[in-house]
Design a protein around this motif. Structure first.
Motif, PDB file in Angstrom:
ATOM      1  N   PRO A   3      13.806  13.678   7.130  1.00  0.00           N
ATOM      2  CA  PRO A   3      13.182  14.915   7.574  1.00  0.00           C
ATOM      3  C   PRO A   3      14.032  15.565   8.651  1.00  0.00           C
ATOM      4  CG  PRO A   3      12.022  12.987   8.447  1.00  0.00           C
ATOM      5  CD  PRO A   3      13.053  12.492   7.497  1.00  0.00           C
TER       6      PRO A   3
ATOM      7  N   ARG B 195       6.393   6.553  13.255  1.00  0.00           N
ATOM      8  CA  ARG B 195       5.638   5.622  12.428  1.00  0.00           C
ATOM      9  C   ARG B 195       5.173   4.429  13.271  1.00  0.00           C
ATOM     10  NH1 ARG B 195       9.255   6.255   8.164  1.00  0.00           N
ATOM     11  NH2 ARG B 195       8.551   8.393   8.217  1.00  0.00           N
TER      12      ARG B 195
ATOM     13  N   MET C  24       0.834  -1.187   0.000  1.00  0.00           N
ATOM     14  CA  MET C  24       0.000   0.000   0.000  1.00  0.00           C
ATOM     15  C   MET C  24       0.868   1.235   0.000  1.00  0.00           C
ATOM     16  SD  MET C  24      -2.688   1.085   2.930  1.00  0.00           S
ATOM     17  CE  MET C  24      -1.605   1.707   4.190  1.00  0.00           C
ATOM     18  N   THR C  25       1.791   1.265   0.941  1.00  0.00           N
ATOM     19  CA  THR C  25       2.693   2.412   0.975  1.00  0.00           C
ATOM     20  C   THR C  25       3.572   2.428  -0.272  1.00  0.00           C
ATOM     21  OG1 THR C  25       3.757   1.028   2.599  1.00  0.00           O
ATOM     22  CG2 THR C  25       2.991   3.176   3.335  1.00  0.00           C
TER      23      THR C  25
ATOM     24  N   PRO D 263      13.713   8.826   0.426  1.00  0.00           N
ATOM     25  CA  PRO D 263      13.273  10.075   1.036  1.00  0.00           C
ATOM     26  C   PRO D 263      14.450  10.808   1.652  1.00  0.00           C
ATOM     27  CG  PRO D 263      12.837   8.231   2.504  1.00  0.00           C
ATOM     28  CD  PRO D 263      13.470   7.664   1.277  1.00  0.00           C
ATOM     29  N   PRO D 264      14.440  12.127   1.571  1.00  0.00           N
ATOM     30  CA  PRO D 264      15.441  12.858   2.332  1.00  0.00           C
ATOM     31  C   PRO D 264      15.053  12.734   3.799  1.00  0.00           C
ATOM     32  CG  PRO D 264      13.836  14.368   1.376  1.00  0.00           C
ATOM     33  CD  PRO D 264      13.457  12.986   0.944  1.00  0.00           C
TER      34      PRO D 264
ATOM     35  N   MET E 115       2.186   4.278  -3.181  1.00  0.00           N
ATOM     36  CA  MET E 115       2.011   5.703  -3.002  1.00  0.00           C
ATOM     37  C   MET E 115       3.315   6.476  -3.176  1.00  0.00           C
ATOM     38  SD  MET E 115      -1.031   5.865  -2.780  1.00  0.00           S
ATOM     39  CE  MET E 115      -1.037   7.647  -2.628  1.00  0.00           C
ATOM     40  N   THR E 116       4.433   5.754  -3.312  1.00  0.00           N
ATOM     41  CA  THR E 116       5.708   6.456  -3.418  1.00  0.00           C
ATOM     42  C   THR E 116       5.764   7.222  -4.733  1.00  0.00           C
ATOM     43  OG1 THR E 116       6.677   4.626  -2.253  1.00  0.00           O
ATOM     44  CG2 THR E 116       8.192   6.164  -3.300  1.00  0.00           C
ATOM     45  N   PRO E 117       5.979   8.530  -4.684  1.00  0.00           N
ATOM     46  CA  PRO E 117       6.128   9.256  -5.939  1.00  0.00           C
ATOM     47  C   PRO E 117       7.367   8.731  -6.660  1.00  0.00           C
ATOM     48  CG  PRO E 117       5.906  10.743  -4.063  1.00  0.00           C
ATOM     49  CD  PRO E 117       6.106   9.372  -3.529  1.00  0.00           C
ATOM     50  N   PRO E 118       7.219   8.387  -7.912  1.00  0.00           N
ATOM     51  CA  PRO E 118       8.304   7.740  -8.642  1.00  0.00           C
ATOM     52  C   PRO E 118       9.605   8.534  -8.638  1.00  0.00           C
ATOM     53  CG  PRO E 118       6.273   7.791  -9.936  1.00  0.00           C
ATOM     54  CD  PRO E 118       6.005   8.557  -8.699  1.00  0.00           C
ATOM     55  N   LYS E 119       9.512   9.857  -8.582  1.00  0.00           N
ATOM     56  CA  LYS E 119      10.718  10.661  -8.747  1.00  0.00           C
ATOM     57  C   LYS E 119      11.648  10.642  -7.535  1.00  0.00           C
ATOM     58  CE  LYS E 119       9.869  13.745 -12.506  1.00  0.00           C
ATOM     59  NZ  LYS E 119       9.993  15.087 -13.025  1.00  0.00           N
ATOM     60  N   SER E 120      11.125  10.232  -6.392  1.00  0.00           N
ATOM     61  CA  SER E 120      11.982  10.265  -5.208  1.00  0.00           C
ATOM     62  C   SER E 120      12.015   8.895  -4.541  1.00  0.00           C
ATOM     63  CB  SER E 120      11.483  11.318  -4.225  1.00  0.00           C
ATOM     64  OG  SER E 120      10.107  11.106  -3.984  1.00  0.00           O
TER      65      SER E 120
END
Lengths: 509, 338
Positions: free
Chosen positions: B16, B27, B1-2, B13-14, B5-10
């Motif tokens: 936070p 989380r 599921m997660t 993740p940096p 949802m990951t935007p393909p371009k990133s």
């Protein structure tokens, strides 16, 4: 007097995330001096005052008070060294009386022990106000009953009270003390400063340039967090100071000026006629047409932020009318504005826009939940919500591993992109931006400028109210300048003939 | 599921700011709210079974379902108000009033009409709470505390302080009989209401607006949510649901009992909070309240079976509420804890 400086600040820097509020700033204040700090919004004046008073702990730099190393970031210790501050946001306790506020936290030290303390404090406070020629304030009044300027005077009296209770050659920081005062009250304040300046050092910050020029003995100009120049206040022209405050040339690329559409002549989507909010602005006429970017410039307190909020429905007009497509709108509010496509990006992200513990996805879809409903069941189509949010996050390049992450974990820039994404999900006709790039790194700013240009090009009217003058000039097709709650000028800002910051600033101050 | 949802371009993740292990913890926190009550349920069953071998039995299952039915519905009423960051202390007293009213009215007006009237009165009481809270800006804590006392007074006046009996057999059928073998209808009603409430919470704009108002009222208003309307609706809804709980109570008791449901106030708040709906608002949901109610009911029926004396039970329940709040409260949301 002695030649040692009262305060000496060396090499102070402070960054908030990617934003450098202060870079390598040094200053000194000598006894008998009134140092005027001037600079644009965001130049670093407030941060510098914060460092001096101890509420902001700098990343680098040292401070000496009376030649001794002083603890940075410790307001109590600095206060004990004789530094007191009078700030815009008042630090008085509403429910206490005037004399109680003046000696708050020092009752024992000032009034001594024993049953007569209350009486002694009252007598001292009465004497203090008398010495300060503050005649219209009763020391027994409860602070909540005082007007704003009266409270300001109490704050000032409180700062002065420290000069009589021990510390040698104290320093009083005056942060925008005059913006809420009437002319006679300003006179009282300036008299005080004049009379006391031999034994007290003052640092004076104000947007009101004429006030700074009137009272300061020396000036320090800040720009982009740097100390640009200090100069004695002798024969300095306002024009010259404007130039020092503004500095370098704008970059046309940064603001995508080649993509600028130019002022529009179509029928306005939203108009204000004679609009006003008590204490904020009055008699404002304004029209926002499809496809144009209207900038609003002005110092903090000029009413520009309230004006933007009123257009978006976030604040209610007290006078005048707001027309949508030429029809007057009664009781205009955000809940009415959103379905009409008048969308608002407020200034304080954490406070006004974000649901920090909630997922990025929910923070985006809150803007267009009504459009996600299935026509049959009237329920939100959850799959559609995921898809739309993911598309928008991708289009705006929000950097995150998962849209289920609480939005509070993102950087300021990515958070703001999510706020823009929220409004990208529904039809928009007017976008009202209230300081949209506050606290955002340079790279993300550029992306946001690109987005604004793109939206304007698609026929959306944009109202851009911003603290950064450069941003307003760079982005806008025309600029409305606010001063003391009224529109003081309206300037064209076409690609070919952008006004200079000096052109704009002279209508602001 | 997660993953999807990951935007393909990133792809990565940096981290936070200030994130890293803290973000991972945050989380885990999301699961904590489901894990804690689930673990509690299992632990309670194992413990009480080890004390008395009769804990897991058909009899006690019936008993637990009965208690669950009522407590879940009262707690559902409170859940909505807590989600928007308020609290409704009058839900139990409102349920008591509804229990008295249904017993008083059911023979005169007939079942369906009486039930509709009782629910309408409950909603009206809630609406009054809402109006005072939103328009006069009195904290909901105080308004509903006062309302609790008012409702107690009314209930006792109507019933003259004694039980109210009735002839109708409708409630018996509606609440105590079983459509599904071994499941009393009351429990079925509770589960169905929880399901409906959960769908409302997650899949209607109104439900989402509850979370928005609870999460950041100002931001909700600036995003176009009609904050006042949402608040009024929430209080009215809480009142209506509390009235349903009162009908279930009277159906189970077979008479209207003054003060009957009052004791469930603390239990209902315990159920909500143990389930993982934060008192600070904006986090949790009706589905969690069902699990929370199960924990509380297991705890109290377990203590009954192992014959812990009632006074000790009060002490234990109070301690559970405080511990649950301490675990779930979001301290960042309060400048100062008073």
């Amino acid at each position: 007097m002695s030649s040692t400086s009262t305060i000496e600040l060396t090499g102070v820097s402070k960054a908030y995330g990617p934003v450098h509020a202060l870079r390598d700033v040094s200053l000194e204040v000598r006894p008998g001096e009134v140092l005027g700090l001037i600079g644009e919004n965001g130049a670093g004046k407030s941060t510098l005052i914060g460092v001096l008073s101890g509420t902001v702990r700098p990343d680098a730099g040292t401070m000496r008070v009376h030649g001794q190393a002083a603890p940075l970031g410790d307001p109590r210790a600095l206060n004990a060294l004789g530094i007191s501050v009078v700030v815009q946001e008042q630090a008085l306790v509403d429910s206490l009386r005037v004399y109680e506020n003046i000696y708050l936290g020092r009752e024992g030290a000032v009034g001594g022990r024993g049953p007569g303390r209350r009486g002694r404090l009252r007598a001292m406070a009465r004497q203090l106000l008398e010495d300060l020629h503050i005649t219209d304030i009763d020391i027994n009044s409860v602070v909540v009953d005082l007007s704003y300027p009266q409270r300001q005077l109490v704050e000032i009296a409180k700062a002065f009270s420290r000069t009589r209770t021990g510390a040698k050659a104290p320093v009083i920081l005056l942060d925008e003390p005059t913006s809420a005062l009437s002319e006679t009250e300003v006179e009282i304040l300036f008299d005080l400063v004049e009379r006391w300046k031999d034994s007290v050092s003052f640092i004076f910050v104000s947007h009101i340039l004429q006030d700074v020029l009137k009272i300061s003995t020396r000036l320090l100009v800040l720009r982009d967090g740097r100390a640009i120049q200090t100069l004695p206040n002798v024969g300095v022209s306002a024009e010259h100071l404007h130039e020092l405050m503004v500095g370098t040339e704008r970059s046309a690329d940064y603001y995508r000026e080649d993509e600028q559409g130019g002022a529009s002549s179509e029928a306005p989507v939203i108009e204000l006629h004679g609009a006003g909010i008590l204490g904020e602005f009055r008699d404002v006429d304004l029209a926002i047409r499809p496809g144009e970017i209207v900038g609003v410039a002005g110092v903090i307190g000029s009413g520009k932020s309230s004006l933007a909020a009123a257009v978006a429905g976030a604040e209610r007009l007290h006078t005048g009318t707001l027309l949508l497509d030429g029809k007057p709108c009664m009781r205009w509010n955000v809940a009415k504005a959103v379905p009409e496509g008048v969308l608002y990006v407020p200034p304080e992200r954490a406070h006004d826009s974000l649901f920090t513990t909630t997922s990025i996805r929910a923070n985006i879809s809150i803007g267009f939940l009504d459009l996600l409903r299935s026509p049959w069941t009237r329920l939100i189509h959850l799959g559609e919500e995921r898809k739309r949010a993911a598309e928008l996050a991708q289009r705006l390049q929000i950097k995150t591993a998962s849209l289920s992450t609480p939005i509070g974990e993102l950087s300021g820039g990515n958070q703001q992109k999510a706020v823009f994404a929220r409004w990208q999900g529904r039809p928009c006709r007017v976008l009202v931006l209230n300081d949209p790039t506050r606290g955002i790194d340079v790279g993300t700013r550029e992306e946001i400028y690109g987005l604004i240009r793109h939206m304007a090009a698609s026929g959306i009217g944009v109202l851009l109210c911003a603290e950064s003058l450069e941003e307003v000039i760079g982005m806008s097709d025309r600029i409305i300048v606010m001063k003391d709650g009224v529109v003081s000028a309206e300037l064209s800002s076409s690609t070919a003939a952008k006004p200079t910051e000096v052109d704009v600033i002279k209508h602001m101050m | 599921m997660t993953q999807t949802m990951t935007p393909p371009k990133s792809p990565t993740p940096p981290p936070p700011p200030g994130g890293g292990p803290r973000a991972t913890l945050a989380r885990l926190d999301q699961y904590r709210n489901v894990l804690v009550p689930t673990v509690a349920v299992i632990a309670l069953v194992i413990y009480f079974q080890s004390q008395t071998s009769s804990f897991v039995s058909a009899d006690s299952a019936q008993n637990i379902q009965r208690q669950m039915a009522f407590l879940t519905v009262v707690a559902l009423a409170g859940t909505f108000v807590i989600l928007i960051g308020g609290i409704d202390l009058s839900v139990a007293a409102n349920a008591t009033l509804a229990g008295i009213l249904i017993a008083t009215w059911i023979d005169d007006f007939g079942g369906p009409l009486a039930i509709a009237m009782v629910i309408a009165v409950g909603a009206l009481v809630g609406l009054v709470n809402g109006i005072i809270t939103t328009w006069l800006k009195v904290p909901s804590f105080l308004v509903t505390l006062g309302m609790m006392s008012i409702l107690n007074g009314i209930s006792n006046s109507i019933s003259d302080g004694g039980p109210v009996s009735y002839q109708s057999t409708l409630l018996q059928k509606l609440i105590n009989d079983s459509t599904i073998p071994n499941v009393p209808n009351g429990a079925l009603i509770a589960v169905v209401l929880t399901a409906i409430a959960t769908v409302v919470a997650f899949a209607t704009p109104f439900g989402r607006h509850l979370y928005a108002v609870g999460g950041n009222e100002r931001a909700a208003g600036l995003s176009g949510v009609r904050v006042r309307a949402v608040k009024l609706a929430v209080f009215a809804l809480a009142g209506a649901v509390a009235a349903i709980a009162g009908i279930i109570f009277t159906g189970q008791a077979s008479t209207g009992v003054p003060m009957g449901a009052d004791a469930s106030l603390l239990n209902s708040i315990a159920a909500i909070v143990v389930g993982g709906t934060a008192l600070s608002g904006g986090v949790g949901g009706p589905h969690r309240t069902l699990l929370g109610a199960l924990v509380i009911v297991l705890l109290s029926s377990g203590m009954d079976i192992t014959s812990v004396d009632p006074y000790t039970q009060l002490i234990v329940k109070g301690a559970v509420v405080i511990a649950a709040v301490a675990l779930t409260i979001d301290r960042r949301r309060y400048g100062m804890i008073k």
